[in-house]
Scaffold this active site. Structure first.
Site, PDB file in Angstrom:
ATOM      1  CB  THR A 164      36.024  10.163  37.302  1.00  0.00           C
ATOM      2  OG1 THR A 164      36.460   9.279  36.268  1.00  0.00           O
ATOM      3  CG2 THR A 164      34.724  10.815  36.890  1.00  0.00           C
ATOM      4  CB  ALA A 201      35.381   1.636  32.185  1.00  0.00           C
ATOM      5  CG  ASP A 255      35.240  14.774  34.454  1.00  0.00           C
ATOM      6  OD1 ASP A 255      36.020  15.567  33.903  1.00  0.00           O
ATOM      7  OD2 ASP A 255      35.041  13.614  34.047  1.00  0.00           O
ATOM      8  CB  SER A 298      35.055  14.340  28.152  1.00  0.00           C
ATOM      9  OG  SER A 298      34.831  14.618  29.516  1.00  0.00           O
ATOM     10  CD1 TRP A 334      27.434  18.857  27.814  1.00  0.00           C
ATOM     11  CD2 TRP A 334      27.661  16.886  28.849  1.00  0.00           C
ATOM     12  NE1 TRP A 334      27.145  19.048  29.128  1.00  0.00           N
ATOM     13  CE2 TRP A 334      27.284  17.849  29.794  1.00  0.00           C
ATOM     14  CE3 TRP A 334      27.869  15.583  29.253  1.00  0.00           C
ATOM     15  CZ2 TRP A 334      27.109  17.525  31.145  1.00  0.00           C
ATOM     16  CZ3 TRP A 334      27.695  15.271  30.582  1.00  0.00           C
ATOM     17  CH2 TRP A 334      27.318  16.229  31.509  1.00  0.00           C
ATOM     18  CG  LEU A 360      29.208  10.649  41.197  1.00  0.00           C
ATOM     19  CD1 LEU A 360      30.031   9.759  42.106  1.00  0.00           C
ATOM     20  CD2 LEU A 360      29.372  10.221  39.744  1.00  0.00           C
ATOM     21  CB  ALA A 398      40.036  -1.701  36.628  1.00  0.00           C
ATOM     22  N   PRO A 441      37.826   5.844  31.862  1.00  0.00           N
ATOM     23  CG  PRO A 441      38.743   6.721  29.905  1.00  0.00           C
ATOM     24  CD  PRO A 441      38.165   7.141  31.223  1.00  0.00           C
ATOM     25  CD  GLU A 466      11.020 -18.818  56.967  1.00  0.00           C
ATOM     26  OE1 GLU A 466      11.633 -17.792  57.342  1.00  0.00           O
ATOM     27  OE2 GLU A 466      11.498 -19.639  56.180  1.00  0.00           O
TER      28      GLU A 466
END
EC number: 3.5.4.26
Length: 361
Positions: free
Chosen positions: A199, A275, A203, A171, A173, A207, A277, A272, A55
């Site tokens: 991770t 997650a 892995d 893991s 899949w 991402l 945490a 894990p 404004e």
């Protein structure tokens, strides 16, 4: 008084102007000043923390007295507090505007209340015009403002017996292609995707959000939490967005900094440890648990210690959706008693946290 066609057109234009502003802790806001005849006198938008709000940005382009009797159309209720800039309501009152039309109420406990103050000053005020379109623009910011931090979704995939991996750590899949496709669609809806360094090292995830083999148009910013170094050739370093690295285990600091950067929807997919945490800290606003009809046994649990010493201290969730995905089943759940539902705090023009910037490479 109902809003006029000119005001409706002006609000549509204000929403376009708002998109020019940067995403940050502050909302993106646009404004248009109309003459009593409905002609556009000025336009403005918020250009970032510490700069004039939309404004005031619009009014500043007009000569003194030119806005007297005008209508100001703005996408968010004018603020009623002093942050790095003064209250917008005071600028509107000084300018002598006759009417203010806005789309969304300001959810801030301190910054809200602008409409009431304008009415008390004799200015005609109407809210709710094109509110749905405005909410589509800043809905994630509104949620973050209510929580006092970004909204956090914690996702994991597990076997029917609660394992995230086989005993040897493998893991890929656990779930089938339909579930994995669903994950990528949900990644694309997030502003940031968060994993731990464990991770990344185990892995090497990209991402990214993909559709088949193609990258989706919308990509979350990759965020790596933890002290271990990410290799120079890690897949995440080829992400469309430069990764953010946080050499800390202070999740509140991480979320605060992400909020400063305008990353309001956070998708935690980091194994894990991370997650657990987020769950233990009460920072999970939504849980996505992808359950595959397989049995793995062994010690590799999908969720570790989250600070529940006994059954009476269990973290109760309510399942809001069950989604069949091929042979798998997705449970979408939220806390029965949301921890992130305090009264909204003052959310505008806040200085960055003092703990220092994250390590970014």
């Amino acid at each position: 008084m109902a809003h006029s066609p000119a005001e409706q057109r002006a609000m549509a234009r204000a929403l376009e102007l708002a998109m020019r502003g940067p995403r940050s802790r502050n909302p993106r806001v646009g404004a248009v000043v109309l003459s009593p005849a409905g002609e556009v006198l000025a336009e403005g938008w918020h250009r970032g923390a510490g700069t004039p709000h939309a404004e005031v940005d619009a009014l500043s382009s007009l000569p003194d007295g030119a806005a007297r009797g005008a209508t100001v159309v703005v996408t968010l209720e004018p603020c009623n507090h002093t942050g790095r800039t003064g209250p917008c309501v005071e600028a509107l009152i000084r300018a002598g505007v006759a009417r203010v039309v806005y789309a969304l109420d300001d959810p801030g406990e301190v910054s809200g209340g602008g409409a009431a103050r304008l009415r008390a000053a004799g200015i005609d005020v109407e809210g709710g015009i094109l509110a749905d379109r405005a909410l589509a623009l800043v809905g994630a910011w509104v949620t973050a403002a209510r929580l006092g931090r970004p909204h956090v979704t914690v996702k994991w995939a597990q076997s029917l017996d609660g394992r995230a991996a086989a005993a040897d750590g493998s893991s890929r899949w656990i779930t089938g292609p339909e579930a994995r496709s669903d994950v990528h669609a949900r990644r694309a809806e997030a502003d940031a995707i968060v994993v731990g360094t464990g991770t990344v090292l185990a892995d090497d995830p990209a991402l990214t959000a993909r559709e088949g083999e193609k990258l989706r148009a919308e990509q979350p910013v990759p965020v790596i939490v933890g002290a271990r170094e990410t290799p120079a050739d890690a897949a995440v370093r080829s992400h469309p967005h430069p990764p953010l690295f946080y050499d800390t285990h202070d999740l509140a600091f991480v979320l605060d900094d992400l909020w400063d950067r305008g990353l309001h929807r956070v998708f935690v997919e980091g194994g894990p440890t991370l997650a657990s945490a987020f769950l233990a800290a009460g920072l999970a606003d939504r849980v996505l648990a992808y359950v595959a009809p397989v049995l793995l046994g062994g010690p590799r649990l999908a969720v570790g210690d989250i600070g529940v010493p006994s059954i009476d201290r269990a973290r109760r969730l309510r399942v809001i959706e069950r989604v069949p995905l091929g042979a798998d089943l997705l449970f979408v759940a939220e806390p029965e008693h949301p921890a992130g539902d305090p009264p909204p705090r003052d959310i505008g023009d806040r200085a960055p946290v003092s703990a220092g910037p994250p390590r970014r490479t």
